[in-house]
Each structure stands twice: as C-alpha cells, then as structure tokens.
Design an enzyme around this catalytic site. Sequence first.
Site, PDB file in Angstrom:
ATOM      1  N   GLU A  85     -23.230  14.402   1.505  1.00  0.00           N
ATOM      2  CA  GLU A  85     -23.137  13.035   0.994  1.00  0.00           C
ATOM      3  C   GLU A  85     -22.681  12.109   2.106  1.00  0.00           C
ATOM      4  O   GLU A  85     -21.668  12.366   2.784  1.00  0.00           O
ATOM      5  CB  GLU A  85     -22.182  12.928  -0.193  1.00  0.00           C
ATOM      6  CG  GLU A  85     -22.023  11.506  -0.688  1.00  0.00           C
ATOM      7  CD  GLU A  85     -21.810  11.369  -2.183  1.00  0.00           C
ATOM      8  OE1 GLU A  85     -22.041  10.263  -2.705  1.00  0.00           O
ATOM      9  OE2 GLU A  85     -21.402  12.345  -2.836  1.00  0.00           O
ATOM     10  N   ILE A  86     -23.430  11.031   2.302  1.00  0.00           N
ATOM     11  CA  ILE A  86     -23.036   9.971   3.224  1.00  0.00           C
ATOM     12  C   ILE A  86     -22.134   9.021   2.448  1.00  0.00           C
ATOM     13  O   ILE A  86     -22.538   8.463   1.427  1.00  0.00           O
ATOM     14  CB  ILE A  86     -24.256   9.204   3.759  1.00  0.00           C
ATOM     15  CG1 ILE A  86     -25.258  10.143   4.424  1.00  0.00           C
ATOM     16  CG2 ILE A  86     -23.821   8.119   4.733  1.00  0.00           C
ATOM     17  CD1 ILE A  86     -26.582   9.479   4.761  1.00  0.00           C
ATOM     18  N   GLY A  87     -20.918   8.836   2.932  1.00  0.00           N
ATOM     19  CA  GLY A  87     -19.944   7.999   2.243  1.00  0.00           C
ATOM     20  C   GLY A  87     -18.915   8.862   1.525  1.00  0.00           C
ATOM     21  O   GLY A  87     -19.217   9.484   0.512  1.00  0.00           O
TER      22      GLY A  87
ATOM     23  N   SER B 188     -16.473  11.696  -5.126  1.00  0.00           N
ATOM     24  CA  SER B 188     -17.793  12.287  -5.353  1.00  0.00           C
ATOM     25  C   SER B 188     -17.926  13.671  -4.726  1.00  0.00           C
ATOM     26  O   SER B 188     -18.529  14.564  -5.312  1.00  0.00           O
ATOM     27  CB  SER B 188     -18.889  11.363  -4.827  1.00  0.00           C
ATOM     28  OG  SER B 188     -18.927  10.160  -5.563  1.00  0.00           O
TER      29      SER B 188
ATOM     30  N   GLN C 116     -23.824   5.928   9.982  1.00  0.00           N
ATOM     31  CA  GLN C 116     -25.185   6.052   9.478  1.00  0.00           C
ATOM     32  C   GLN C 116     -26.135   4.989  10.026  1.00  0.00           C
ATOM     33  O   GLN C 116     -27.342   5.063   9.790  1.00  0.00           O
ATOM     34  CB  GLN C 116     -25.223   6.063   7.951  1.00  0.00           C
ATOM     35  CG  GLN C 116     -25.053   4.734   7.268  1.00  0.00           C
ATOM     36  CD  GLN C 116     -25.419   4.812   5.789  1.00  0.00           C
ATOM     37  OE1 GLN C 116     -24.650   4.380   4.958  1.00  0.00           O
ATOM     38  NE2 GLN C 116     -26.571   5.338   5.441  1.00  0.00           N
TER      39      GLN C 116
ATOM     40  N   ASP D 239     -24.698   7.448  -0.213  1.00  0.00           N
ATOM     41  CA  ASP D 239     -23.813   6.516  -0.910  1.00  0.00           C
ATOM     42  C   ASP D 239     -22.878   5.899   0.126  1.00  0.00           C
ATOM     43  O   ASP D 239     -21.682   5.807  -0.074  1.00  0.00           O
ATOM     44  CB  ASP D 239     -23.016   7.256  -1.999  1.00  0.00           C
ATOM     45  CG  ASP D 239     -22.196   6.313  -2.869  1.00  0.00           C
ATOM     46  OD1 ASP D 239     -22.472   5.098  -2.865  1.00  0.00           O
ATOM     47  OD2 ASP D 239     -21.260   6.785  -3.534  1.00  0.00           O
TER      48      ASP D 239
ATOM     49  N   HIS E 282     -24.667   1.094   2.078  1.00  0.00           N
ATOM     50  CA  HIS E 282     -25.546   0.350   1.167  1.00  0.00           C
ATOM     51  C   HIS E 282     -26.344  -0.736   1.900  1.00  0.00           C
ATOM     52  O   HIS E 282     -26.941  -1.605   1.259  1.00  0.00           O
ATOM     53  CB  HIS E 282     -24.776  -0.284  -0.002  1.00  0.00           C
ATOM     54  CG  HIS E 282     -23.895   0.671  -0.738  1.00  0.00           C
ATOM     55  ND1 HIS E 282     -22.824   0.271  -1.504  1.00  0.00           N
ATOM     56  CD2 HIS E 282     -23.920   2.025  -0.821  1.00  0.00           C
ATOM     57  CE1 HIS E 282     -22.220   1.332  -2.022  1.00  0.00           C
ATOM     58  NE2 HIS E 282     -22.883   2.408  -1.620  1.00  0.00           N
TER      59      HIS E 282
ATOM     60  N   GLU F 254     -28.827   5.950  -3.203  1.00  0.00           N
ATOM     61  CA  GLU F 254     -28.167   5.185  -4.248  1.00  0.00           C
ATOM     62  C   GLU F 254     -27.978   3.732  -3.796  1.00  0.00           C
ATOM     63  O   GLU F 254     -28.116   3.406  -2.624  1.00  0.00           O
ATOM     64  CB  GLU F 254     -26.785   5.775  -4.552  1.00  0.00           C
ATOM     65  CG  GLU F 254     -26.802   7.202  -5.041  1.00  0.00           C
ATOM     66  CD  GLU F 254     -25.411   7.730  -5.349  1.00  0.00           C
ATOM     67  OE1 GLU F 254     -25.314   8.843  -5.885  1.00  0.00           O
ATOM     68  OE2 GLU F 254     -24.412   7.033  -5.047  1.00  0.00           O
ATOM     69  N   ASP F 255     -27.646   2.883  -4.755  1.00  0.00           N
ATOM     70  CA  ASP F 255     -27.204   1.515  -4.457  1.00  0.00           C
ATOM     71  C   ASP F 255     -28.194   0.725  -3.609  1.00  0.00           C
ATOM     72  O   ASP F 255     -27.806   0.070  -2.643  1.00  0.00           O
ATOM     73  CB  ASP F 255     -25.846   1.543  -3.738  1.00  0.00           C
ATOM     74  CG  ASP F 255     -24.745   2.094  -4.613  1.00  0.00           C
ATOM     75  OD1 ASP F 255     -24.302   1.380  -5.523  1.00  0.00           O
ATOM     76  OD2 ASP F 255     -24.325   3.245  -4.375  1.00  0.00           O
TER      77      ASP F 255
END
Length: 208
Positions: free
Chosen positions: A52-54, A60, A96, A119, A122, A147-148
């Site tokens: 997961e990025i973020g 999460s 990122q 995530d 954004h 996402e987002d």
Amino acid sequence: MTEETELCRICRHYGSDKGGNHLLAGDTCHNYTPTYYNLFQHKRESVDAVLEIGVNYGCSVRMWEEFFPSAHIYGLDSNLSCLFTAGRITCLAADQGSKASLLSAMEQIGQKFDMIVDDGSHDESHQVLSAITLMPFLKPDGVYVIEDIAYDCQPERYITPILAAGGPQWQAEAVDVGHGIGKAHCWDECPKCHGKEGERLILIRHNG
C-alpha cells in the site's frame, strides 16, 4: 446502505477511512471495503504479499494484516515519521512522485504482490506514474487499485495514459462504489458533474 462485510468490521476496528457508511471518521470516508471484500473473499488465505502506498497512521496496513492472515504487508510513505515495522507489516520510505524512489523500494522488498493499493498523495500525476512504475511488480493474478481519484466521472484521465505506457498485456476498469461520507466523491468544482457523481476505484490487472 451496502451490506456490512467482515472487512468493513475489521476496517472499523482499526479506524481506516476505507469503510464507507460503516465508519464515521472525519469529513472524508469512502465506501471501498465491500469492493475489496468481493475481490478477495475467496482467496484471502492464499494472498502472501500486499503493498500500500500511503501509511499515515497505519490504520489500513493493520487492516490488511488481519484480513490476509498469511500475507506480509508493505507500506510506502515519504513521511519518515509514519514508518514502522511490526508483526507482518514493514514500512519503507518512498516518494511516489519519483520513479527512482519507487524502484529502490521494490529492490529492497524483492518480491511481487497479490495486490497493490495507491492511497498516497492523491495527486493525479503521482497516481499515473506509480501505476506505470509498479504494475510490473504485480503477480499474474493480482490487482492494482487506485483510490481517491480527483475526478471520479473521468476515469479515462488515469486509465488512458496507464494503458498506453503499459501495453496490451494490461486491462483496466473503473468500478463504481457509490457515495462515501463527506468529501468522498467527485469534487464539487468538477466542470463535468459538479460533484454529483459517486466514487470510483480504478482496477488494473494483467490481460488474460
């Protein structure tokens, strides 16, 4: 209201904002967990690597650790104060917005993923760059999720450049997940729909 899933309950427990109408946390709360549950409910035991990025507060990544009982969960964040290692969770520093930084993190991890979730910032340009850079690190039956997205009514802004760079071995779709809570839908200033559209997740997979 979407039916509550096991992942929704885990999401609520850890305080992640992915839990839609089942979580009242701040002014932005999404309706993502039912879609994630449908994607992985029948193969969650076989998932062994998630990225997961973020990371932020770690909500999460902790949610994924519980939902996928055999998986190692990796988190990337440019904010060094967010990074931690605990149980099956390892967080690394990465920007990122930098291909070199993302590739350096992949070299440190040294494996491919069943799921990659963006995530992070954004920022549209970051989301496209990250997908193009990290898609090759997805397993053949894995899924990459963005996402987002800023303009849910215009997913082609993301899908078109990603598929153009990735080539015919990739496919992508925008999945409608309905409205979350607060700001979790297309921006009010969107010139196309004026914020009336529901949210969409972008899913990227190997083609075939």
